[in-house]
Design an enzyme around this catalytic site. Sequence first.
Site, short mmCIF file in Angstrom:
data_model
loop_
_atom_site.label_atom_id
_atom_site.label_comp_id
_atom_site.label_asym_id
_atom_site.label_seq_id
_atom_site.Cartn_x
_atom_site.Cartn_y
_atom_site.Cartn_z
CE LYS A 38 30.69 27.12 33.62
NZ LYS A 38 29.40 27.72 33.51
CE1 TYR A 270 54.40 50.64 39.37
CE2 TYR A 270 52.94 48.64 39.39
CZ TYR A 270 54.14 49.36 39.04
OH TYR A 270 54.86 48.85 37.94
#
Length: 380
Positions: A38, A270
């Site tokens: 999956k 940042y």
Amino acid sequence: MNETATRVYAEIDLDAVRANVRALRERAPRAALMAVVKADAYGHGAVPCARAAQEAGATWLGTATPQEALALRAAGIGGRIMCWLWTPGGPWQEAVEADIDVSVSGMWALEEARAAARAAGRPARIQLKADTGLGRNGCQPADWAELVGAAVAAQAEGTVRVTGVWSHFACADEPGHPSVPLQLAAFRDMLAYAEKEGVEPEVRHIANSPATLTLPESHFDLVRCGLAVYGVSPAPELGTPEQLGLRPAMALKATVALVKTVPAGHGVSYGHHHVTDSETVLALIPAGYADGIPRHASGRGPVLVGGGVHRVAGRVAMDQFVVDLGSDGGRVRAGDEAVLFGSGAHGEPTAEDWAQAAHTIAYEIVTRIGARVPRVYRNA
Ligand SMILES: *Cc1c(COP(=O)(O)O)cnc(C)c1O
């Protein structure tokens, strides 16, 4: 692909996938093995990993969604495939026509499987899922008699064949957790009831990777292994991949984009959460949270570059982050390789190290590596 010209890429060693499947089969010698592929094989690439797992003796493949299962068939993959995460109105008929085993957790799902079987002109192969204590998907013990009764009736009318009875653990990654024996006992009870009512499951299964590795009494007829197939440890308490006899299949590598000297007191990335304490050399790593690098690992994520492991300096941004090379600065050039994680065999960090740095689990580290990151296969 010319990897040296690649911004960031995930190298997937399919020999490691094969070796892990063989190792897991040895851990569960009486059970068949389902390779859970999956979520694009936990980020490793569903189709190549499914093929490699089958080559090493996995006789089942497992997916969450029916779309994932159908995509495997569309790629020409044979053998048994099971999927378990259904919603009303899902592609039941396509799944029946593609010979996919479908999980049924409740009456609505059984009704949709019966209708799909009538439309397809062939029985649906269903596996009844018991909620033995996880409290997520699956049928509660109080509702089990109704579901089993309806499934047996549908089998008698020829619309379904009950091929499996199964369940899933809540805490198999915490050895000794009291819920584990309780779930096993509940599974045995619900299984015995279904068999008494006439269900003859081809496969009875409850074990995921951690249960396969630590709990032989949970193996039954089939073990469903996801993370361990990719060579990653399900939990630090269970040991490193090496201690578990596994080989990590994914290495995440980037090319250093820029190296520069900055003065003391310079803010980095940042928010300026990192400020250089002396003149130093910074390396720009061109991968960010859009590539699946967890922003929660800002200031902590480890990277092997220039022969040493350095930490992310400041924030991880969308497309890039910076490492402060300190005294190793002189040894790194733009174009050099940076290894975010890999097997650890050459001093590089591991997915487990990134999980710790980001306060998450290794499952999330490998699975979230983004679509923008090319996969490069070794030993295909
Ligand atoms: C994802 C999943 C697995 C595989 O779990 P791992 O811990 O990765 O081995 C098994 N069964 C179900 C129902 C799952 O959703």
